[in-house]
Motif scaffolding. Structure first.
Motif, PDB file in Angstrom:
ATOM      1  N   ALA A 138     -10.104  52.284 -77.229  1.00  0.00           N
ATOM      2  CA  ALA A 138     -10.428  51.172 -78.123  1.00  0.00           C
ATOM      3  C   ALA A 138     -10.824  49.951 -77.299  1.00  0.00           C
ATOM      4  CB  ALA A 138      -9.225  50.843 -79.020  1.00  0.00           C
ATOM      5  N   TYR A 139     -11.444  48.978 -77.959  1.00  0.00           N
ATOM      6  CA  TYR A 139     -11.832  47.748 -77.272  1.00  0.00           C
ATOM      7  C   TYR A 139     -11.870  46.592 -78.269  1.00  0.00           C
ATOM      8  CZ  TYR A 139     -16.538  48.572 -79.205  1.00  0.00           C
ATOM      9  OH  TYR A 139     -17.598  48.782 -80.049  1.00  0.00           O
ATOM     10  N   ILE A 140     -11.758  45.377 -77.741  1.00  0.00           N
ATOM     11  CA  ILE A 140     -11.810  44.174 -78.564  1.00  0.00           C
ATOM     12  C   ILE A 140     -13.262  43.845 -78.860  1.00  0.00           C
ATOM     13  CG2 ILE A 140     -11.263  41.714 -78.657  1.00  0.00           C
ATOM     14  CD1 ILE A 140      -9.009  42.323 -76.608  1.00  0.00           C
ATOM     15  N   THR A 141     -13.559  43.555 -80.119  1.00  0.00           N
ATOM     16  CA  THR A 141     -14.917  43.202 -80.496  1.00  0.00           C
ATOM     17  C   THR A 141     -14.874  42.038 -81.493  1.00  0.00           C
ATOM     18  OG1 THR A 141     -17.029  44.109 -81.261  1.00  0.00           O
ATOM     19  CG2 THR A 141     -15.041  44.908 -82.372  1.00  0.00           C
ATOM     20  N   GLY A 142     -15.973  41.777 -82.180  1.00  0.00           N
ATOM     21  CA  GLY A 142     -16.016  40.677 -83.139  1.00  0.00           C
ATOM     22  C   GLY A 142     -16.067  39.321 -82.466  1.00  0.00           C
ATOM     23  N   ASP A 143     -15.754  38.279 -83.206  1.00  0.00           N
ATOM     24  CA  ASP A 143     -15.927  36.912 -82.718  1.00  0.00           C
ATOM     25  C   ASP A 143     -15.093  36.596 -81.479  1.00  0.00           C
ATOM     26  OD1 ASP A 143     -17.893  36.146 -84.458  1.00  0.00           O
ATOM     27  OD2 ASP A 143     -16.560  35.179 -85.897  1.00  0.00           O
ATOM     28  N   LEU A 188     -20.659  48.881 -75.278  1.00  0.00           N
ATOM     29  CA  LEU A 188     -20.508  48.963 -76.727  1.00  0.00           C
ATOM     30  C   LEU A 188     -20.265  47.574 -77.333  1.00  0.00           C
ATOM     31  CD1 LEU A 188     -18.325  52.192 -77.139  1.00  0.00           C
ATOM     32  CD2 LEU A 188     -20.811  51.960 -77.057  1.00  0.00           C
ATOM     33  N   GLY A 189     -19.455  46.776 -76.659  1.00  0.00           N
ATOM     34  CA  GLY A 189     -19.216  45.417 -77.143  1.00  0.00           C
ATOM     35  C   GLY A 189     -20.488  44.596 -77.176  1.00  0.00           C
ATOM     36  N   PHE A 190     -21.338  44.814 -76.190  1.00  0.00           N
ATOM     37  CA  PHE A 190     -22.596  44.078 -76.130  1.00  0.00           C
ATOM     38  C   PHE A 190     -23.540  44.537 -77.231  1.00  0.00           C
ATOM     39  CE2 PHE A 190     -26.308  42.264 -73.945  1.00  0.00           C
ATOM     40  CZ  PHE A 190     -25.766  41.019 -73.666  1.00  0.00           C
ATOM     41  N   LEU A 191     -23.563  45.840 -77.510  1.00  0.00           N
ATOM     42  CA  LEU A 191     -24.365  46.347 -78.623  1.00  0.00           C
ATOM     43  C   LEU A 191     -23.829  45.830 -79.955  1.00  0.00           C
ATOM     44  CD1 LEU A 191     -24.912  50.009 -77.383  1.00  0.00           C
ATOM     45  CD2 LEU A 191     -26.683  48.245 -77.625  1.00  0.00           C
ATOM     46  N   ASP A 192     -22.508  45.689 -80.069  1.00  0.00           N
ATOM     47  CA  ASP A 192     -21.918  45.091 -81.274  1.00  0.00           C
ATOM     48  C   ASP A 192     -22.460  43.685 -81.495  1.00  0.00           C
ATOM     49  OD1 ASP A 192     -20.398  47.375 -81.543  1.00  0.00           O
ATOM     50  OD2 ASP A 192     -18.513  46.449 -80.912  1.00  0.00           O
ATOM     51  N   ALA A 193     -22.569  42.926 -80.394  1.00  0.00           N
ATOM     52  CA  ALA A 193     -23.073  41.557 -80.503  1.00  0.00           C
ATOM     53  C   ALA A 193     -24.514  41.547 -81.003  1.00  0.00           C
ATOM     54  CB  ALA A 193     -22.971  40.848 -79.152  1.00  0.00           C
ATOM     55  N   ILE A 199     -11.739  48.417 -86.808  1.00  0.00           N
ATOM     56  CA  ILE A 199     -13.067  48.834 -87.242  1.00  0.00           C
ATOM     57  C   ILE A 199     -13.422  50.106 -86.469  1.00  0.00           C
ATOM     58  CG2 ILE A 199     -13.798  46.480 -87.772  1.00  0.00           C
ATOM     59  CD1 ILE A 199     -15.551  46.587 -85.282  1.00  0.00           C
ATOM     60  N   LYS A 200     -14.374  50.854 -86.994  1.00  0.00           N
ATOM     61  CA  LYS A 200     -14.742  52.127 -86.368  1.00  0.00           C
ATOM     62  C   LYS A 200     -15.867  51.901 -85.366  1.00  0.00           C
ATOM     63  CE  LYS A 200     -15.761  56.931 -87.648  1.00  0.00           C
ATOM     64  NZ  LYS A 200     -14.504  57.498 -87.167  1.00  0.00           N
ATOM     65  N   SER A 201     -15.695  52.415 -84.162  1.00  0.00           N
ATOM     66  CA  SER A 201     -16.755  52.323 -83.164  1.00  0.00           C
ATOM     67  C   SER A 201     -17.816  53.379 -83.460  1.00  0.00           C
ATOM     68  CB  SER A 201     -16.188  52.520 -81.752  1.00  0.00           C
ATOM     69  OG  SER A 201     -15.647  53.814 -81.613  1.00  0.00           O
ATOM     70  N   TYR A 202     -19.013  53.156 -82.955  1.00  0.00           N
ATOM     71  CA  TYR A 202     -20.120  54.064 -83.234  1.00  0.00           C
ATOM     72  C   TYR A 202     -20.069  55.322 -82.380  1.00  0.00           C
ATOM     73  CZ  TYR A 202     -22.347  50.590 -86.205  1.00  0.00           C
ATOM     74  OH  TYR A 202     -22.621  49.714 -87.222  1.00  0.00           O
ATOM     75  N   VAL A 203     -19.438  55.244 -81.226  1.00  0.00           N
ATOM     76  CA  VAL A 203     -19.289  56.415 -80.341  1.00  0.00           C
ATOM     77  C   VAL A 203     -17.874  56.400 -79.781  1.00  0.00           C
ATOM     78  CG1 VAL A 203     -21.744  56.427 -79.715  1.00  0.00           C
ATOM     79  CG2 VAL A 203     -20.113  55.207 -78.269  1.00  0.00           C
TER      80      VAL A 203
END
Length: 242
Positions: A88-93, A144-149, A130-134
């Protein structure tokens, strides 16, 4: 010869201050969990460690201003791993603030994972899943975090689009060839707007390897509205970005 309790206490003493840890970080067997629980309870009573939530603790760092708690990323770290592997990883704002895309910090942090649903409400910190894409790994979570952005660009709080595109180009431009290829492959699992934006950035950077995979994955009749100045992303129109 030290007892199991002494070994566990020594392992805890060897952990850095100002980070959180769980049973997994103590490198113990299932049979040693009961002993570890007693050691942890004793150290809590002495004030040498503090409890964050069930099974998660930290060693407070002593400063001239008193005890210092770990920051949010350290508090969350034990939740991001399973059996020693990052899942898992931290994402969002929260992440987008770290990337310089927003000045806002959210009250609730988002944690992305492919197969786990991670919710935290310790009083000290709140997080939602939230669900990650991969599948998430130690090697790919930053990409992945950068693609989320890129995916969330228009929804990021108080984002400056021009500044964001500059940050995206700088970050993508700093990747090596292997990282760029990996990013392209991960982007194929993301919505078309991510693929188009990444494709335009790579085209502007004159990095063409793998870009056709992105282009061929997008419906040529689809348009993406970002209202970008032409000089900021010169390849935008070629990728139907308006």
């Amino acid at each position: 010869m030290p007892s199991i309790a002494q070994k566990i206490a020594q392992r805890i003493q060897g952990l850095p201050e100002d980070i959180s840890f769980g049973y997994e970080q103590l490198d113990i067997t299932r049979e040693e969990y009961s002993t570890a629980a007693k050691v942890l309870e004793r150290l809590q009573k002495k004030g040498e460690i503090k409890k964050l939530s069930k099974g998660i603790f930290y060693k407070p760092k002593k400063t001239v201003f008193g005890e210092k708690r770990p920051d949010e990323q350290q508090l969350l770290k034990p939740y991001l791993y399973q059996n020693g592997q990052r899942t898992a990883y931290i994402t969002g704002d929260y992440l987008y603030n770290q990337l310089g895309l927003t000045t806002q910090l959210p009250a609730v942090i988002k944690i992305a994972s492919r197969h786990r649903r991670i919710f935290i409400n310790t009083g000290a910190i709140k997080a939602t899943a939230i669900k990650s894409y991969v599948d998430v790994t130690e090697d790919n979570y930053q990409l992945l975090g950068f693609l989320d952005a890129m995916k969330d660009l228009k929804q990021i709080a108080d984002v400056d689009i021009e500044n964001a595109i500059t940050i995206f180009k700088d970050r993508v431009g700093a990747l090596d060839k292997q990282q760029r290829q990996a990013m392209i492959q991960y982007a194929l699992a993301y919505p078309p707007r991510v693929r188009a934006l990444l494709g335009a950035i790579l085209t502007d950077l004159d990095q063409q390897d793998g870009v056709d995979d992105l282009r061929n994955s997008i419906n040529p009749l689809t348009t993406f509205k970002l209202a970008l100045p032409n000089q900021l992303l010169t390849s935008a129109t070629d990728w139907n970005i308006q």
